[in-house]
Design an enzyme around this catalytic site. Structure first.
Site, PDB file in Angstrom:
ATOM      1  CD  GLU A 106      -2.560  -1.441   2.438  1.00 24.26           C
ATOM      2  OE1 GLU A 106      -2.743  -0.430   2.889  1.00 24.26           O
ATOM      3  OE2 GLU A 106      -3.219  -2.552   2.544  1.00 24.26           O
TER       4      GLU A 106
ATOM      5  CB  CYS B 105       3.645   7.467   2.562  1.00 21.55           C
ATOM      6  SG  CYS B 105       4.149   6.719   4.260  1.00 21.55           S
TER       7      CYS B 105
ATOM      8  CB  CYS C  15       6.439  -4.009   9.979  1.00 24.13           C
ATOM      9  SG  CYS C  15       8.008  -3.813  11.111  1.00 24.13           S
TER      10      CYS C  15
ATOM     11  CB  CYS D  70       4.725  -0.606  16.679  1.00 26.38           C
ATOM     12  SG  CYS D  70       6.657  -0.464  16.243  1.00 26.38           S
TER      13      CYS D  70
ATOM     14  CB  CYS E 200       0.960   8.073  10.841  1.00 29.53           C
ATOM     15  SG  CYS E 200       1.980   7.461  10.804  1.00 29.53           S
TER      16      CYS E 200
HETATM   17  S1  SF4 Z   1       4.754   1.302  13.424  1.00 29.24           S
HETATM   18 FE1  SF4 Z   1       5.971  -0.395  14.277  1.00 29.24          FE
HETATM   19  S2  SF4 Z   1       4.973  -2.455  13.439  1.00 29.24           S
HETATM   20 FE2  SF4 Z   1       3.977  -0.098  12.310  1.00 29.24          FE
HETATM   21  S3  SF4 Z   1       5.422  -0.562   9.895  1.00 29.24           S
HETATM   22 FE3  SF4 Z   1       6.592   0.601  11.461  1.00 29.24          FE
HETATM   23  S4  SF4 Z   1       7.907  -0.384  12.257  1.00 29.24           S
HETATM   24 FE4  SF4 Z   1       5.807  -1.994  11.593  1.00 29.24          FE
END
Ligand code: SF4
Length: 351
Positions: free
Chosen positions: A84, A102, A109, A113, A335
């Site tokens: 995306e 972006c 990932c 987080c 975000c």
């Molecule tokens: S905020 Fe953390 S979990 Fe999300 S894409 Fe960025 S590094 Fe990966």
């Protein structure tokens, strides 16, 4: 509003080559250098593909949606996975129009987080250089946006896929290709120390000196940071601080991002701790971002007022701070909201 369903993008592997790479491979096939260079420029500048390019399709635009503030589009690779990207036109404080893109560097990932939608997917795989460049190509030649800046702030941790991100940067700055100035490219990290060291090294090489770095800090101390960003257990704030200092040695600038999460990291004493932590980091700006809830979020959204209050507290300590306005939230393009999109896109279409 659903914008379009596009035909497959067929030149993707070529998008993973710099003009030097492309010319070398064309010459090996008996194509004259000037002709090869011409083909490369036409592909990147006009989006036109010559018959001799024998492209192989690996990506298609699956969907794109826009809400007047942001356009999110989803590319589908031939393994079925989706990546995306978001085009976010903005007016800078000086009144200049900019159009950042972006980009995603991974599908999913691994960083985990807890405030992030993408983390819910886990890391499915790294994006190839051509898949990163295909996002620019699609925004430019399919969506029709004049992209002025590239920010590696989409899905994934770019420093966890450094080799491919570095290659993509080399292509992005290619004068025969996208020709984007290094000063208009920013890589964002959650504090991947090894990757930051490599990126600093890259920025120390000729022509790369003005690359940008953004660090997602998001917490005032190790205890809170390790709770919301598991990477912090192995890459703690002391090592992150050292890595940021290393970046700043050559008079570079640094952007620190701070997502304000209600009842987690939003108190005045947190702002004071953050201010103390960054007090010896020169040429640093803090970007305060109101939290955009992921699915099943344990925390509510952060209001603009709360984010502004946090920014004021930081500013009172002498820091250069600005607040990022909510954009793309309705598209789940804001975000920390990218990932697992099919159901969300359907919802947007039916509104
Ligand atoms: S905020 Fe953390 S979990 Fe999300 S894409 Fe960025 S590094 Fe990966």
């Amino acid at each position: 509003m659903l914008l379009a369903t596009q035909p497959p993008l067929r030149m993707a592997p070529i998008l993973g080559l710099t003009s030097d790479d492309f010319v070398a491979s064309a010459q090996a096939r008996g194509v004259a250098k000037t002709k090869a260079l011409c083909q490369y420029r036409e592909l990147f500048r006009q989006g036109s593909v010559s018959n001799e390019m024998t492209p192989t399709g690996i990506l298609a635009v699956a969907r794109s949606v826009a809400d007047g503030q942001a356009t999110k589009f989803i590319l589908q690779a031939n393994d079925g996975l989706e990546l995306e990207s978001v085009v976010l036109p903005i007016e800078s404080r000086s009144g200049r129009q900019r159009c950042p893109l972006c980009v995603s560097s991974q599908i999913g990932c691994a960083m985990g987080c807890t405030f992030c939608e993408t983390a819910q997917m886990g890391r499915l795989r790294h994006c190839l250089p051509e898949e990163i460049i295909a996002q620019w190509y699609t925004a430019t030649h399919e969506i029709g946006a004049t992209i002025t800046n590239i920010v590696f702030m989409g899905m994934g941790e770019p420093m966890d896929n450094f080799d491919h991100v570095q290659k993509a940067i080399e292509i992005l700055i290619d004068r025969n290709g996208p020709c984007i100035a290094p000063s208009r490219i920013t890589v964002s990290t959650v504090g991947h120390i090894k990757g930051m060291a490599r990126y600093t090294q890259l920025a120390n090489t000729s022509g790369m000196g003005r690359l940008g770095l953004a660090v997602s800090l998001n917490a005032p101390n190790d205890m809170i940071r390790s709770q919301i960003m598991p990477l912090n257990k192995a890459n703690n704030m002391a090592s992150l601080h050292q890595a940021m200092q290393n970046w700043l040695v050559r008079r570079r600038r640094l952007l620190i991002e701070y997502v304000v999460i209600p009842n987690v990291n939003d108190q005045k004493e947190h702002a004071q701790e953050v201010a103390a932590y960054i007090s010896d980091l020169p040429r640093t700006t803090v970007n305060v971002i109101p939290y955009n809830p992921r699915r099943n979020s344990p925390w509510p959204a952060c209001s603009d007022q709360a984010a502004s209050q946090f920014a004021r507290w930081l500013g009172e300590q002498g820091n250069k701070v600005f607040v990022r306005r909510h954009r793309g939230r309705r598209l789940m393009a804001a975000c920390g909201q990218l990932g697992k999109q099919p159901t969300k896109v359907t919802q947007i279409q039916s509104q």
